[in-house]
Write a protein that holds these residues in place. Structure first.
Motif, PDB file in Angstrom:
ATOM      1  N   UNK A  86       0.824  -1.204   0.000  1.00 20.27           N
ATOM      2  CA  UNK A  86       0.000   0.000   0.000  1.00 20.27           C
ATOM      3  C   UNK A  86       0.862   1.261   0.000  1.00 20.27           C
ATOM      4  N   UNK A  87       1.956   1.242   0.749  1.00 24.49           N
ATOM      5  CA  UNK A  87       2.870   2.386   0.746  1.00 24.49           C
ATOM      6  C   UNK A  87       3.430   2.624  -0.650  1.00 24.49           C
ATOM      7  N   UNK A  88       3.778   1.561  -1.338  1.00 26.28           N
ATOM      8  CA  UNK A  88       4.321   1.693  -2.688  1.00 26.28           C
ATOM      9  C   UNK A  88       3.280   2.277  -3.630  1.00 26.28           C
ATOM     10  N   UNK A  89       2.050   1.791  -3.559  1.00 24.90           N
ATOM     11  CA  UNK A  89       0.999   2.281  -4.435  1.00 24.90           C
ATOM     12  C   UNK A  89       0.618   3.714  -4.112  1.00 24.90           C
ATOM     13  N   UNK A  90       0.764   4.104  -2.856  1.00 27.55           N
ATOM     14  CA  UNK A  90       0.472   5.485  -2.453  1.00 27.55           C
ATOM     15  C   UNK A  90       1.565   6.459  -2.866  1.00 27.55           C
ATOM     16  N   UNK A  91       2.709   5.930  -3.287  1.00 30.39           N
ATOM     17  CA  UNK A  91       3.836   6.797  -3.589  1.00 30.39           C
ATOM     18  C   UNK A  91       4.567   7.260  -2.351  1.00 30.39           C
ATOM     19  N   UNK A  92       4.357   6.552  -1.214  1.00 31.10           N
ATOM     20  CA  UNK A  92       4.952   6.957   0.055  1.00 31.10           C
ATOM     21  C   UNK A  92       6.076   6.040   0.520  1.00 31.10           C
ATOM     22  N   UNK A  93       6.507   5.113  -0.338  1.00 28.37           N
ATOM     23  CA  UNK A  93       7.545   4.187   0.108  1.00 28.37           C
ATOM     24  C   UNK A  93       8.845   4.926   0.388  1.00 28.37           C
ATOM     25  N   UNK A  94       9.069   6.029  -0.312  1.00 28.84           N
ATOM     26  CA  UNK A  94      10.262   6.817  -0.072  1.00 28.84           C
ATOM     27  C   UNK A  94      10.129   7.771   1.097  1.00 28.84           C
ATOM     28  N   UNK A  95       8.986   7.748   1.796  1.00 27.53           N
ATOM     29  CA  UNK A  95       8.767   8.656   2.923  1.00 27.53           C
ATOM     30  C   UNK A  95       8.993   7.960   4.267  1.00 27.53           C
ATOM     31  N   UNK A  96       9.561   6.751   4.236  1.00 27.70           N
ATOM     32  CA  UNK A  96       9.802   6.014   5.474  1.00 27.70           C
ATOM     33  C   UNK A  96      11.070   6.486   6.173  1.00 27.70           C
ATOM     34  N   UNK A  97      11.048   6.422   7.490  1.00 26.65           N
ATOM     35  CA  UNK A  97      12.222   6.695   8.330  1.00 26.65           C
ATOM     36  C   UNK A  97      12.276   5.593   9.385  1.00 26.65           C
ATOM     37  N   UNK A  98      13.451   5.050   9.639  1.00 29.96           N
ATOM     38  CA  UNK A  98      13.610   4.002  10.650  1.00 29.96           C
ATOM     39  C   UNK A  98      14.376   4.588  11.828  1.00 29.96           C
ATOM     40  N   UNK A 285      -1.920   0.200 -21.053  1.00 31.92           N
ATOM     41  CA  UNK A 285      -0.900  -0.824 -21.265  1.00 31.92           C
ATOM     42  C   UNK A 285      -0.338  -1.407 -19.976  1.00 31.92           C
ATOM     43  N   UNK A 286      -0.448  -0.679 -18.872  1.00 27.22           N
ATOM     44  CA  UNK A 286       0.162  -1.157 -17.639  1.00 27.22           C
ATOM     45  C   UNK A 286      -0.854  -1.449 -16.530  1.00 27.22           C
ATOM     46  N   UNK A 287      -1.782  -0.537 -16.293  1.00 25.94           N
ATOM     47  CA  UNK A 287      -2.713  -0.713 -15.171  1.00 25.94           C
ATOM     48  C   UNK A 287      -3.788  -1.746 -15.492  1.00 25.94           C
ATOM     49  N   UNK A 351       3.402  -2.674  -8.526  1.00 26.94           N
ATOM     50  CA  UNK A 351       4.575  -2.026  -9.117  1.00 26.94           C
ATOM     51  C   UNK A 351       4.192  -1.195 -10.335  1.00 26.94           C
ATOM     52  N   UNK A 352       3.247  -1.694 -11.153  1.00 29.24           N
ATOM     53  CA  UNK A 352       2.794  -0.919 -12.308  1.00 29.24           C
ATOM     54  C   UNK A 352       2.046   0.330 -11.859  1.00 29.24           C
ATOM     55  N   UNK A 353       1.301   0.202 -10.782  1.00 35.59           N
ATOM     56  CA  UNK A 353       0.547   1.339 -10.235  1.00 35.59           C
ATOM     57  C   UNK A 353       1.507   2.459  -9.833  1.00 35.59           C
ATOM     58  N   UNK A 354       2.557   2.091  -9.101  1.00 34.20           N
ATOM     59  CA  UNK A 354       3.549   3.091  -8.681  1.00 34.20           C
ATOM     60  C   UNK A 354       4.261   3.676  -9.893  1.00 34.20           C
ATOM     61  N   UNK A 359       6.214   7.703 -11.530  1.00 34.47           N
ATOM     62  CA  UNK A 359       7.285   7.956 -12.504  1.00 34.47           C
ATOM     63  C   UNK A 359       6.744   8.412 -13.865  1.00 34.47           C
ATOM     64  N   UNK A 360       5.813   7.634 -14.441  1.00 35.83           N
ATOM     65  CA  UNK A 360       5.336   7.956 -15.783  1.00 35.83           C
ATOM     66  C   UNK A 360       4.557   9.266 -15.801  1.00 35.83           C
ATOM     67  N   UNK A 361       3.743   9.487 -14.783  1.00 31.18           N
ATOM     68  CA  UNK A 361       2.993  10.738 -14.721  1.00 31.18           C
ATOM     69  C   UNK A 361       3.936  11.929 -14.652  1.00 31.18           C
ATOM     70  N   UNK A 362       4.957  11.832 -13.824  1.00 31.62           N
ATOM     71  CA  UNK A 362       5.906  12.934 -13.703  1.00 31.62           C
ATOM     72  C   UNK A 362       6.623  13.178 -15.026  1.00 31.62           C
ATOM     73  N   UNK A 363       7.009  12.102 -15.701  1.00 37.06           N
ATOM     74  CA  UNK A 363       7.690  12.254 -16.992  1.00 37.06           C
ATOM     75  C   UNK A 363       6.766  12.895 -18.030  1.00 37.06           C
ATOM     76  N   UNK A 364       5.514  12.447 -18.083  1.00 37.83           N
ATOM     77  CA  UNK A 364       4.562  13.019 -19.036  1.00 37.83           C
ATOM     78  C   UNK A 364       4.299  14.493 -18.744  1.00 37.83           C
TER      79      UNK A 364
END
Length: 650
Positions: A86-98, A285-287, A351-354, A359-364
Motif C-alpha cells: 500500500x505504501x508503494x501504491x500510495x507513492x509513500x515508500x520513499x517517505x519512510x524513516x527508521x 498498457x500497464x494498469x 509495481x505498475x501502479x507506482x 514515474x510515468x505521470x511525472x515524466x509526461x
C-alpha cells in the motif's frame, strides 16, 4: 493501556485520541507527530484510525528497539506485505524513516563477538559499530522488500535502480544519554556510552524533521515570492515611458498580435491532448492488464485462501471464535479477509501502479510543460520581429516578454505540483476501493455464517463462507476492479483540467493583457501617473528579489546562484534599480530595507492610473499605490516595503 495498570481499568475503549501540545524543540518548525500502535492492531477501530493517519501522513517512522532492529529481515517483517504494498501504491515508500532506539544499551562482549571487533574495543566503539551495522542491515532489507514486491508483480526488478530511487534514513538514537549530555537529566549520573550529544543522533533526527518541514514551507514562500516579483515586473512594463502613437498605429499593432494570438489556444490544446493520449496509453498498457490478470488469479486462489482460515491455529489458521468475530464484522477483525481475497489483484498491479502514477505521470507532465513553454516561446519569437517592423523598440518588447516567460515557467512548475497532489490523493482512494468492493459482495455470506449456532456451527459456518466465495468468485473480482478501470478516464480529464486552468487559460489571457498595453489608448495624465509609479515599483521588486535570494541562500545556494535565480524569476529585465542586469557579482541585488524604513514617517501618497478618479475610493479600474512603508505587503515573513498595490483591473 499498559498491562501493569489493568487493575485501574483501561481507557482505550472510550478514548478516541489524546493530544499533547508543548514548546518542544522538535516541533518548532511546524511538524505534528501521531504515535500509532502499529498496523493490524487487535482493536479494529484503532487499526482503522491508524490506517487513516497513514493515508494522510507526509512521512512514516518505524520505531524499534535496536536489539530487535539488527535481527535479519527486521525492516521487512515490521511492515507486512500488504502494508508495504500500500505504501508503494500510495507513492509513500520513499517517505519512510527508521528509528532504532536505546543505542546505549549493549553488552560489549556480545557486540565484539557478533561483529568481529578487536577485543580491546571500547564501549563507545562497540556502540558506534553496532549503529553502523544496524543502518546498513536495515537499508539492505528495505531494498529487499522492494525487490520482493516487484517479483511478486511479475517484474524483474533492477536493484541498483531501486537503490538510486529510494533511500531509507536510519537513526540509531539514545534518549537517555542525550538527556544526560544536554543537562536535562542530572539525577542519574553522567553518560556511559556516548560522550557528545551529537553521538546520540537525537540532534540529527531533529534536524531531519526541521529540514522536511522547512523545505515544504520554503517552497510555498518561494512560489509566493516569485509571484510577487513577476507581478511587479509586469507592472514595470506597464509603467515604462514611451512616445504617443496615433490610433492607426494602435490598430496595426493589435492586428499583428491577433494574427499570431488567435491560433495559439488551439495549438496549446493540441499539446494537452497529446499528453492525455500518452497518459491514457500508460493506463491502458500497464494498469488495466495487471488488474485483469490479478482478478483472474484471485478467482483461482480465493477458495484456497479461505480454507487456510479454517485450519488449525498451530499452522496459521483462526480460532473458531476469531473466525466468527471476523464474520460478525464483515470480514475485518484480527485479519482482513477481504484484503486477503483481493491480495492477488493488488500484488499484480502494485509495481505498475507506482510506475504509472509516480514515474510515468511525472515524466509526461515534464514533457508537456516543456512543449507548452517551447510553443509560447515560438509565439514570442515570431511576434517580436513583426512588432519591430511596426516601429516598436526591441527593448520595449523584451520588457514585456521577459516576465511573461518567467511567469509561465513558474506556472508550469506549479501545475506539476498541483497535478501530482491531486492525482496522489485520488489514486490513494482508488487503490483502497478494491477490498471494500469485495467486502460488499461477501457480506451476505458473512451474515449467514454468523447466524449459525449450536453443535457443529463452526464447520457449517466455514462451509457457508467458502461456498459463498466459490459461487461469487466468477464475478466478484471483475466487479471489484471495474470501478478502478472506469475511474481512469475521469482522472485523466481532471488532470487535463488542472493543466488547462493553471497553464493554458491564464497564459493566453496574460499574453493579451500584457501585450495589450502597446495599443492601449491612454491619456497624458494616466501616462504620467504610470511613470510616477515606476520608482516605487522598482524599489519593491528589488527588495522582493533580495528576499528571494536570501531564501535560496538559506537553502544552500551560493550567493551567485541565488542572485542569478532571483534575476531569472523576474525575466532578466532591464532598467530596474539595483538589480537590472546580472553582472555575475554577488551584489547585483542591494538591500534597500533601510532606505525604505527611512520613508516610514512620510505621508502616504496615492496615484491614480486613470484620470476618472482622484481619490483612493475611486471606482473599479483604478490601481491605488501607496509609497508609505506602513502599507507594505508582508509575505510569510518576507517584507517588500515601498509599494502596496491593489490590483482590481488594468
Amino acid at each position: 493501556d499498559s498491562a501493569n495498570e489493568v487493575s485501574q481499568g483501561q481507557y482505550w475503549p472510550i478514548v478516541k485520541r489524546c493530544k499533547a501540545r508543548g514548546r518542544w524543540e522538535v516541533l518548532k518548525s511546524g511538524a505534528s507527530f501521531v504515535d500509532a500502535p502499529g498496523v493490524n492492531d487487535d482493536n479494529s477501530a484503532r487499526d482503522q484510525m491508524v490506517r487513516q493517519y497513514l493515508k494522510q501522513a507526509d512521512a512514516i517512522w518505524i520505531v524499534s528497539n535496536i536489539n530487535r532492529a539488527v535481527n535479519d529481515k527486521t525492516a521487512k517483517e515490521m511492515l507486512d506485505h500488504q502494508f508495504r504494498r500500500q505504501l508503494l501504491m500510495d507513492g509513500n515508500y520513499g517517505a519512510l524513516v527508521f528509528v532504532a532506539t536505546q543505542s546505549d544499551i549493549l553488552q560489549r562482549s556480545e557486540v565484539i563477538r557478533s561483529l568481529g571487533l578487536p577485543p580491546e574495543s571500547t564501549l563507545t566503539e562497540c556502540a558506534a559499530a553496532r549503529c553502523k551495522f544496524t543502518e546498513q542491515r536495515i537499508q539492505s532489507d528495505f531494498i529487499d522488500g522492494l525487490v520482493e514486491m516487484g517479483r511478486a508483480s511479475g517484474d524483474v526488478p533492477d536493484r541498483a535502480a531501486l537503490e538510486r530511487r529510494f533511500s531509507l534514513p536510519v537513526f540509531c538514537v539514545s534518549a537517555i544519554e542525550h538527556q544526560k549530555l544536554s543537562g536535562a537529566r542530572t539525577a542519574d549520573g553522567p553518560s556511559v556510552v556516548w560522550h557528545a550529544a551529537a553521538d546520540t543522533q537525537i540532534p540529527a533526527l531533529r534536524h531531519h524533521v526541521h529540514r522536511a518541514t522547512l523545505c515544504a514551507r520554503a517552497r510555498t514562500v518561494r512560489h509566493r515570492a516569485e509571484a510577487v516579483i513577476q507581478y511587479g515586473t509586469s507592472l514595470l512594463a506597464l509603467c515604462t515611458p514611451e512616445r504617443a502613437r496615433q490610433p492607426a498605429e494602435h490598430v496595426a499593432l493589435a492586428h499583428v498580435f491577433a494574427q499570431l494570438h488567435a491560433p495559439l489556444p488551439q495549438q496549446l490544446h493540441r499539446l494537452l491532448h497529446t499528453f492525455e493520449r500518452e497518459l491514457a496509453e500508460h493506463f491502458a498498457q500497464q494498469i488495466r492488464p495487471r488488474l485483469t490478470a490479478g482478478a483472474a488469479e484471485a478467482r483461482q486462489t480465493c477458495v484456497q485462501t479461505a480454507q487456510q482460515w479454517s485450519t488449525s491455529c498451530a499452522v496459521g489458521g483462526l480460532h473458531w471464535a476469531t473466525y466468527k468475530a471476523c464474520c460478525r464484522r464483515d470480514g475485518v477483525w484480527r485479519i482482513n479477509m477481504n484484503e486477503a481475497l483481493a491480495s492477488p489483484i493488488l500484488t499484480s498491479v502494485s509495481s505498475a501502479w507506482e510506475a504509472v502514477f509516480v514515474r510515468d505521470l511525472d515524466h509526461c507532465l515534464h514533457t508537456l510543460m516543456e512543449r507548452l513553454v517551447r510553443q509560447v516561446h515560438r509565439f514570442h519569437e515570431e511576434l517580436a520581429p513583426r512588432l519591430v517592423a511596426k516601429g516598436l523598440d526591441p527593448g520595449r518588447i523584451r520588457r514585456i516578454r521577459a516576465p511573461l516567460e518567467a511567469t509561465l515557467s513558474t506556472r508550469a512548475a506549479t501545475a506539476r505540483v498541483k497535478v501530482k497532489e491531486a492525482v496522489q490523493e485520488r489514486q490513494k482512494e482508488l487503490s483502497r476501493s478494491i477490498a471494500p468492493m469485495v467486502q460488499s459482495k461477501m457480506q451476505p455470506g458473512y451474515q449467514r455464517g454468523v447466524e449459525e449456532a449450536g453443535d457443529g456451527s463452526h464447520r457449517r459456518r466455514v462451509t457457508i463462507v467458502e461456498d459463498h466465495i466459490g459461487s461469487e468468485s466468477t464475478s466478484m473480482f471483475e466487479e471489484a476492479i471495474q470501478p478502478v478501470i472506469e475511474s481512469m478516464l475521469p482522472l485523466q480529464k481532471d488532470i487535463q483540467q488542472v493543466v488547462q486552468d493553471i497553464c493554458i487559460n491564464k497564459t493566453v489571457e496574460e499574453l493579451h493583457e500584457n501585450y495589450g498595453i502597446l495599443w492601449e489608448a491612454t491619456t497624458e495624465k494616466a501616462h504620467a501617473a504610470r511613470v510616477a509609479m515606476r520608482p516605487s515599483l522598482e524599489t519593491a521588486v528589488s527588495e522582493a528579489c533580495l528576499a528571494l535570494s536570501n531564501l535560496l541562500r538559506s537553502q544552500g545556494a551560493t550567493a551567485r546562484e541565488a542572485t542569478r535565480a532571483a534575476t531569472a524569476v523576474r525575466g532578466g529585465t532591464e532598467g530596474v534599480a539595483h538589480s537590472s542586469v546580472d553582472t555575475g557579482e554577488d551584489d547585483d541585488i542591494v538591500d534597500v530595507t533601510e532606505q525604505c524604513q527611512a520613508e516610514e514617517q512620510k505621508k502616504a501618497t496615492v496615484i491614480d492610473l486613470c484620470e476618472e478618479s482622484a481619490s483612493t475610493g475611486g471606482p473599479p479600474g483604478v490601481v491605488h499605490v501607496s509609497t508609505s512603508a506602513s502599507a507594505s505587503s508582508t509575505l510569510s515573513g518576507i517584507h517588500a516595503r515601498g509599494v502596496s498595490v491593489k490590483h482590481e483591473k488594468l
